[in-house]
Design an enzyme around this catalytic site. Structure first.
Site, PDB file in Angstrom:
ATOM      1  N   HIS A  20       0.841  -1.206   0.000  1.00 21.64           N
ATOM      2  CA  HIS A  20       0.000   0.000   0.000  1.00 21.64           C
ATOM      3  C   HIS A  20       0.878   1.259   0.000  1.00 21.64           C
ATOM      4  CE1 HIS A  20      -3.088  -2.674   2.236  1.00 21.64           C
ATOM      5  NE2 HIS A  20      -3.605  -2.437   1.053  1.00 21.64           N
ATOM      6  N   LYS A  44     -17.975  -5.225   7.927  1.00 19.68           N
ATOM      7  CA  LYS A  44     -16.772  -6.026   7.695  1.00 19.68           C
ATOM      8  C   LYS A  44     -16.050  -6.247   9.017  1.00 19.68           C
ATOM      9  CE  LYS A  44     -13.917  -6.193   3.582  1.00 19.68           C
ATOM     10  NZ  LYS A  44     -13.145  -5.416   2.612  1.00 19.68           N
ATOM     11  N   ARG A  93      -2.229  -5.969  -8.542  1.00 24.38           N
ATOM     12  CA  ARG A  93      -1.115  -6.882  -8.251  1.00 24.38           C
ATOM     13  C   ARG A  93      -0.998  -7.955  -9.320  1.00 24.38           C
ATOM     14  NH1 ARG A  93      -3.359  -8.436  -2.613  1.00 24.38           N
ATOM     15  NH2 ARG A  93      -5.177  -8.121  -3.908  1.00 24.38           N
ATOM     16  N   SER A 131      -3.167  -7.990   3.098  1.00 25.22           N
ATOM     17  CA  SER A 131      -3.298  -7.768   4.538  1.00 25.22           C
ATOM     18  C   SER A 131      -3.650  -9.064   5.270  1.00 25.22           C
ATOM     19  CB  SER A 131      -4.361  -6.701   4.813  1.00 25.22           C
ATOM     20  OG  SER A 131      -3.990  -5.498   4.187  1.00 25.22           O
TER      21      SER A 131
HETATM   22  N1  COA Z   1      -0.197  -4.065  -1.987  1.00 24.62           N
HETATM   23  C1  COA Z   1      -0.511  -5.025  -1.115  1.00 24.62           C
HETATM   24  N2  COA Z   1      -1.760  -5.441  -0.898  1.00 24.62           N
HETATM   25  C2  COA Z   1      -2.735  -4.842  -1.578  1.00 24.62           C
HETATM   26  C3  COA Z   1      -2.479  -3.842  -2.513  1.00 24.62           C
HETATM   27  C4  COA Z   1      -1.135  -3.454  -2.708  1.00 24.62           C
HETATM   28  N3  COA Z   1      -0.805  -2.506  -3.576  1.00 24.62           N
HETATM   29  N4  COA Z   1      -3.642  -3.455  -3.043  1.00 24.62           N
HETATM   30  C5  COA Z   1      -4.591  -4.199  -2.454  1.00 24.62           C
HETATM   31  N5  COA Z   1      -4.032  -5.034  -1.577  1.00 24.62           N
HETATM   32  C6  COA Z   1      -4.741  -6.053  -0.778  1.00 24.62           C
HETATM   33  C7  COA Z   1      -5.184  -5.569   0.555  1.00 24.62           C
HETATM   34  O1  COA Z   1      -4.195  -5.782   1.521  1.00 24.62           O
HETATM   35  C8  COA Z   1      -6.409  -6.419   0.791  1.00 24.62           C
HETATM   36  O2  COA Z   1      -6.009  -7.669   1.287  1.00 24.62           O
HETATM   37  P1  COA Z   1      -7.045  -8.596   2.099  1.00 24.62           P
HETATM   38  O3  COA Z   1      -8.189  -8.900   1.197  1.00 24.62           O
HETATM   39  O4  COA Z   1      -6.193  -9.753   2.415  1.00 24.62           O
HETATM   40  O5  COA Z   1      -7.447  -7.800   3.305  1.00 24.62           O
HETATM   41  C9  COA Z   1      -6.993  -6.619  -0.618  1.00 24.62           C
HETATM   42  O6  COA Z   1      -5.922  -6.386  -1.483  1.00 24.62           O
HETATM   43  C10 COA Z   1      -8.090  -5.648  -0.976  1.00 24.62           C
HETATM   44  O7  COA Z   1      -7.880  -4.488  -0.232  1.00 24.62           O
HETATM   45  P2  COA Z   1      -8.281  -3.000  -0.541  1.00 24.62           P
HETATM   46  O8  COA Z   1      -7.621  -2.516  -1.757  1.00 24.62           O
HETATM   47  O9  COA Z   1      -8.053  -2.247   0.708  1.00 24.62           O
HETATM   48  O10 COA Z   1      -9.768  -3.134  -0.891  1.00 24.62           O
HETATM   49  P3  COA Z   1     -10.946  -3.451   0.053  1.00 24.62           P
HETATM   50  O11 COA Z   1     -11.710  -4.509  -0.639  1.00 24.62           O
HETATM   51  O12 COA Z   1     -10.564  -3.682   1.440  1.00 24.62           O
HETATM   52  O13 COA Z   1     -11.701  -2.045   0.035  1.00 24.62           O
HETATM   53  C11 COA Z   1     -12.975  -0.287  -1.055  1.00 24.62           C
HETATM   54  C12 COA Z   1     -12.102  -1.517  -1.179  1.00 24.62           C
HETATM   55  C13 COA Z   1     -12.949   0.338   0.314  1.00 24.62           C
HETATM   56  C14 COA Z   1     -12.429   0.701  -2.031  1.00 24.62           C
HETATM   57  C15 COA Z   1     -14.412  -0.715  -1.466  1.00 24.62           C
HETATM   58  O14 COA Z   1     -14.843  -1.754  -0.624  1.00 24.62           O
HETATM   59  C16 COA Z   1     -15.391   0.424  -1.408  1.00 24.62           C
HETATM   60  O15 COA Z   1     -15.430   1.242  -2.297  1.00 24.62           O
HETATM   61  N6  COA Z   1     -16.209   0.487  -0.344  1.00 24.62           N
HETATM   62  C17 COA Z   1     -17.213   1.539  -0.172  1.00 24.62           C
HETATM   63  C18 COA Z   1     -18.612   1.042  -0.550  1.00 24.62           C
HETATM   64  C19 COA Z   1     -18.882   1.229  -2.014  1.00 24.62           C
HETATM   65  O16 COA Z   1     -18.799   2.309  -2.571  1.00 24.62           O
HETATM   66  N7  COA Z   1     -19.252   0.119  -2.670  1.00 24.62           N
HETATM   67  C20 COA Z   1     -19.585   0.105  -4.075  1.00 24.62           C
HETATM   68  C21 COA Z   1     -18.368  -0.031  -4.945  1.00 24.62           C
HETATM   69  S1  COA Z   1     -18.810   0.042  -6.657  1.00 24.62           S
END
Ligand code: COA
Length: 167
Positions: A20, A44, A93, A131
């Site tokens: 990140h 969540k 990724r 994560s």
């Molecule tokens: N390096 C390492 N890990 C990464 C990464 C990177 N560059 N990019 C993503 N990841 C990993 C994260 O660690 C996480 O791992 P996990 O699943 O083991 O916890 C996974 O990829 C996804 O994480 P993240 O990018 O934080 O996405 P998320 O799914 O947790 O959250 C939101 C995404 C918050 C953007 C999305 O849920 C959201 O928009 N929520 C608001 C509600 C909404 O608008 N919904 C409608 C969407 S159309």
């Protein structure tokens, strides 16, 4: 046209990893300002509370003058509009990330036609990071020092000790 743009990098950051951080640093070199937006999704289950996640992120971005940490609830598209931005950053990724991210990017654009999702390819050394994997290794007392900042490793260690104490 060159203009001042605030980019939003949203996520759960439970917890922040070096993957990140790599995206945050590279985004801060591309845009005028960056807001790292921590999703406060009560449905969540997280290891770290919203305040803990914000605290860990804030410590990590201290040296980046154009980066701030905020939290948001509800729809990301609404949040982006509320702060007058339109640029959404996501890291990719592996190929399988793309399919999911493409769907979300199109849906966000449907919710707000002004939103542009910009994808940054994760640096090669972080392609395998997530994560959940970090949490699992940490809770099993494995070595995570190459994958997260020092203060995040310490916080994970504390969570492990709390978990052991509660058993
Ligand atoms: N390096 C390492 N890990 C990464 C990464 C990177 N560059 N990019 C993503 N990841 C990993 C994260 O660690 C996480 O791992 P996990 O699943 O083991 O916890 C996974 O990829 C996804 O994480 P993240 O990018 O934080 O996405 P998320 O799914 O947790 O959250 C939101 C995404 C918050 C953007 C999305 O849920 C959201 O928009 N929520 C608001 C509600 C909404 O608008 N919904 C409608 C969407 S159309």
């Amino acid at each position: 046209m060159v203009k001042s743009i605030t980019a939003i990098y949203p996520g759960s950051f439970d917890p922040l990893t070096n993957g990140h951080l790599d995206i945050i640093e590279r985004t801060s070199n591309l845009f005028t300002n960056v807001i790292v937006a921590v999703a406060n999704n009560v449905n969540k289950k997280h290891l770290f509370t919203i305040d803990e996640r914000i605290g860990l992120l804030s410590q990590s971005i201290e040296k980046l003058g154009n980066v701030k940490v905020h939290s948001f609830e509800g729809l990301l598209a609404d949040y982006i509009r509320s702060i007058n931005s339109f640029v959404l950053i996501r890291g990719l990724r592996v190929l399988s990330d793309f399919e999911y991210e493409f769907q979300i990017a199109l849906m966000n654009r449907k919710l707000d036609k002004n939103i542009e999702t910009v994808f940054l390819m994760t640096s090669q050394s972080y392609v395998f990071l997530s994560s959940s994997v970090i949490k699992e290794i940490a809770l099993l007392n494995g070595n995570i020092k190459d994958f997260v900042p020092k203060h995040v490793a310490k916080a994970l260690k504390r969570k492990r000790l709390d978990h052991l104490a509660s058993m």
